[in-house]
Write a protein that holds these residues in place. Structure first.
Motif, PDB file in Angstrom:
ATOM      1  N   GLU A   1      68.661  35.829  -3.566  1.00  0.00           N
ATOM      2  CA  GLU A   1      69.331  34.595  -3.158  1.00  0.00           C
ATOM      3  C   GLU A   1      68.922  34.256  -1.722  1.00  0.00           C
ATOM      4  OE1 GLU A   1      71.371  36.803  -6.274  1.00  0.00           O
ATOM      5  OE2 GLU A   1      70.815  37.349  -4.224  1.00  0.00           O
TER       6      GLU A   1
ATOM      7  N   GLU B   1      69.498  31.396  -0.326  1.00  0.00           N
ATOM      8  CA  GLU B   1      70.414  30.389   0.194  1.00  0.00           C
ATOM      9  C   GLU B   1      71.827  30.843  -0.114  1.00  0.00           C
ATOM     10  OE1 GLU B   1      71.435  25.609  -0.265  1.00  0.00           O
ATOM     11  OE2 GLU B   1      69.526  26.421  -0.973  1.00  0.00           O
ATOM     12  N   ARG B   2      72.696  30.867   0.886  1.00  0.00           N
ATOM     13  CA  ARG B   2      74.065  31.353   0.697  1.00  0.00           C
ATOM     14  C   ARG B   2      75.017  30.447   1.460  1.00  0.00           C
ATOM     15  NH1 ARG B   2      76.599  35.664  -1.346  1.00  0.00           N
ATOM     16  NH2 ARG B   2      78.364  36.604  -0.290  1.00  0.00           N
ATOM     17  N   ASN B   3      76.099  30.058   0.790  1.00  0.00           N
ATOM     18  CA  ASN B   3      77.085  29.152   1.384  1.00  0.00           C
ATOM     19  C   ASN B   3      76.415  27.881   1.914  1.00  0.00           C
ATOM     20  OD1 ASN B   3      79.147  31.009   0.862  1.00  0.00           O
ATOM     21  ND2 ASN B   3      78.809  32.053   2.823  1.00  0.00           N
TER      22      ASN B   3
ATOM     23  N   ASP C   1      72.529  39.643  -6.011  1.00  0.00           N
ATOM     24  CA  ASP C   1      73.843  39.856  -5.403  1.00  0.00           C
ATOM     25  C   ASP C   1      74.570  41.014  -6.101  1.00  0.00           C
ATOM     26  OD1 ASP C   1      76.237  39.656  -4.113  1.00  0.00           O
ATOM     27  OD2 ASP C   1      76.672  37.603  -4.738  1.00  0.00           O
TER      28      ASP C   1
ATOM     29  N   TYR D   1      75.361  39.887   3.898  1.00  0.00           N
ATOM     30  CA  TYR D   1      74.129  39.111   3.708  1.00  0.00           C
ATOM     31  C   TYR D   1      73.648  38.682   5.083  1.00  0.00           C
ATOM     32  CZ  TYR D   1      71.107  35.243   2.070  1.00  0.00           C
ATOM     33  OH  TYR D   1      70.057  34.393   1.824  1.00  0.00           O
TER      34      TYR D   1
ATOM     35  N   TRP E   1      70.068  41.481   1.589  1.00  0.00           N
ATOM     36  CA  TRP E   1      71.302  42.189   1.281  1.00  0.00           C
ATOM     37  C   TRP E   1      71.300  43.488   2.067  1.00  0.00           C
ATOM     38  CZ3 TRP E   1      74.803  39.282  -0.451  1.00  0.00           C
ATOM     39  CH2 TRP E   1      74.553  38.286  -1.400  1.00  0.00           C
TER      40      TRP E   1
END
Length: 660
Positions: A512, A514-516, A628, A648, A653
């Motif tokens: 991932e 891109e997060r939030n 994740d 993150y 991670w």
């Protein structure tokens, strides 16, 4: 102590400050360029902050210096932040030294004034350098069209875009682009020969094309045109136009402004070539097939100050260099679509011939430990040994949260960096006793040159006794192991090294990116709109402290292993995909290209150019990017550790674990 040339025994506060900065400039000159200054006055001065590398051009600096006398020699080296000046007398040099040292000089084109720091040198030597010749097959033809014809051609850029242009603009928002004949695909540096664009090439181009054929610049009339418009500061990455889609003979018009294009041979030899406004660049033979070409991203070009040479190679006359400010340039690049495979004399960079030879079949996800070992040897160990110097030059800033972890360790703690790379974390906390290890002998050699304690070993078998470490870090290493079992073994080896109560910090690349709704720095460097594929999530049981952690963690690990086994079984029949840099990951197991900097030689191994690539040297590294929760699941399958923290961090991670 008074500054050179200063007779005052007592210095003011301002003079002391100036002296400190002047001495600092002396140290920088000596350390970075080996320039030794002298205390006494001479005719010769070195001027820190007054070079082409600071955006100061020859005319501007010359006007400032000539205020104090006759400047016999003004030497400005390419991309250096300093210059050399020789006055006709020592007295003139002394006056310039006293008047300009530490003074703010307003330079045209600069929003902020530049502070000059001057020092005396023993002499200024301007060595004669043989003129550079153009790459074989390269030709620059000046004034190929009239100013009126140029105006009509530039009007094409403002006309309504066709479908191909709209497609291209989605991936090239940083510049205007249009295609005719066939769309040039920037995602694979190729064209679709089965999808010609309607209308062909604009008739206004016929005059240039027919003239080029009459003069023998090209053998065939081009049928593909790409128009690019570059604003000041924009450039072109170094590349070779892919062999398979186009014939020999590529021509390019430069309209609106001049620029400097850099050509580089695989040996590292480079030539900077001036492309004047309304000139035609012709690339045939070796210059088309073997030399890479590109335009560096900058707003000023280093050019010859003399007006007598407007085109050709920017030669070794370093006593006559200055800066030229870029303006908006539009290029018309014409190519002829190839109908037969390329059979050029440069098979090492020819995608047609590499494909026919089947020189490097694309690997699959390994199904056994032996296959995994072979894959990692070729696509991890050999690659990092080969790119060690270039890789190290890009790894210089420690990540803040890793630094925070190391600085939280008590003084005297023994910490091992497993997979230390170039050692950028080994000196973060001087109060620790840190040792590094890495599988790459060339990266370990770089660490030793930096006076770090390091040794070569595999991350699955670290030659240290169990329980000896207060802490371990493993940053961007575990994701290079190509099976779930080997990734688990790598983390177990880290745990083995820890004493009870010892902690480890582990970073792996995240699926991932891109997060939030915030993109990682990795994706932010790619100014494209990416459609991200969704991965199946794995539900992980919540562990209560009173539960039997072994049973719960084993269940978690089995669940994860079964999912991964299903994925591996599906992918075993397929080849590992080659990832497109700066895009979202569409597979967890993949090959990530490393584009070797033009002019940098690889150690011991040859580049592995993928089919259709136009890069001069590309190496593929195996990665397993973690989804994740996956890293935590692997850690939970180890019985004698607890996870203190998971988070993150910019596309990675991360976990902090503690051994008990």
């Amino acid at each position: 102590m008074a500054a050179p040339g200063c007779r005052s025994a007592k210095l003011s506060k301002e003079q002391k400050k100036l002296l400190r900065k002047q001495v600092k400039a002396q140290h920088i000159l000596l350390k970075q360029d080996g320039i030794a200054t002298v205390p006494g006055p001479t005719q010769h001065l070195v001027i820190a902050n007054g070079g082409l590398g600071n955006g100061v051009n020859r005319q501007q600096l010359s006007e400032v210096l000539q205020t104090f006398g006759i400047v016999e020699t003004l030497l400005m080296l390419p991309h250096k932040p300093h210059a050399f000046a020789t006055y006709s007398t020592i007295q003139e040099a002394r006056e310039a030294y006293n008047a300009l040292n530490g003074q703010n000089i307003k330079i045209a084109g600069h929003t902020q004034p530049i502070i000059l720091y001057l020092n005396f040198v023993e002499e200024v030597v301007c060595e004669d350098i043989s003129p550079l010749s153009l790459p074989p097959g390269l030709l620059v033809v000046e004034d190929i069209i009239s100013p009126e014809h140029e105006t009509r051609l530039l009007a094409l850029v403002d006309e309504s875009p066709n479908t191909a242009t709209e497609n291209a603009q989605r991936s090239l928002k940083h510049r205007r682009v249009k295609h005719y004949g066939y769309e040039f695909r920037y995602d694979n540096n190729n064209i679709d020969k089965d999808k010609p664009l309607p209308g062909g090439l604009p008739e206004i181009c016929d005059e240039v094309l027919e003239h080029s054929m009459e003069k023998g610049y090209v053998r065939f009339k081009p049928d593909q045109l790409t128009i690019n418009q570059y604003e000041p500061g924009q450039g072109i990455p170094p590349h070779i136009d892919t062999h398979s889609p186009f014939e020999d003979g590529i021509i390019c018009l430069s309209l609106g402004a001049e620029t400097v294009m850099d050509f580089k041979h695989p040996s590292g030899h480079s030539v900077a070539v001036m492309l004047p406004r309304r000139s035609l660049l012709v690339m045939t033979g070796e210059s088309r097939y073997l030399w890479s070409h590109g335009i560096t991203q900058r707003k000023f070009d280093v050019v010859l100050a003399s007006e007598t040479q407007k085109t050709g190679a920017i030669t070794g006359d370093i006593s006559n260099l200055t800066l030229n400010q870029r303006r908006t340039r539009t290029s018309f690049t014409f190519r002829k679509v190839r109908t037969l495979p390329c059979d050029c004399a440069y098979p090492e960079v020819c995608d047609s011939q590499n494909c026919r030879k089947g020189s490097d079949p694309q690997p699959s996800v390994p199904s056994s430990d032996g296959d995994a070992s072979k894959l990692e040897h070729k696509y991890v160990h050999d690659v990092y040994d080969g790119i060690a110097d270039h890789f190290s030059s890009t790894r210089h800033t420690p990540w803040p949260k890793v630094t925070e972890f190391l600085k939280a360790m008590p003084a005297g703690a023994f910490v091992v960096d497993v997979g230390c790379g170039n050692g950028k974390y080994l000196g973060v906390n001087k109060n620790l006793f840190m040792v590094g290890c890495d599988r790459s002998k060339n990266l370990v050699h770089i660490c030793r040159e930096r006076k770090f304690e390091v040794f070569v070993c595999d991350g699955l078998l670290v030659p240290l006794r169990s329980g000896v470490c207060d802490a371990c870090i493993s940053i961007a290493v575990v994701h290079h192991f190509s099976t779930e079992g080997r990734r688990l073994s790598a983390i177990k080896e880290i745990v083995r090294l820890l004493r009870p109560g010892g902690k480890a910090l582990i970073y792996v690349w995240a699926m991932e990116q891109e997060r939030n709704k915030v993109k990682s720095k990795y994706l932010l460097e790619k100014k494209e709109k990416i459609i991200k594929t969704q991965e199946t999530c794995i539900t992980v049981p919540v562990v209560d402290e009173d539960q039997d952690i072994n049973k719960v963690d084993l269940a978690c690990f089995n669940q994860l292993t079964n999912v991964n086994n299903d994925r591996v079984n599906k992918q075993n029949s397929e080849k590992l995909p080659v990832h497109t840099n700066r895009t979202s990951f569409e597979s967890q197991d993949l090959l990530v290209p490393w584009h070797l900097k033009a002019g940098v030689k690889a150690h011991s191994i040859s580049p592995l150019p993928p089919t259709g690539s136009n890069e001069l040297a590309v190496f593929h590294r195996y990665y397993h990017v973690f989804s994740d929760g996956e890293l935590e699941n692997v850690c939970r399958s180890i019985s004698n550790i607890r996870i203190l923290q998971s988070y993150y961090d910019q596309g990675n991670w991360c976990v902090i674990i503690e051994k008990y």
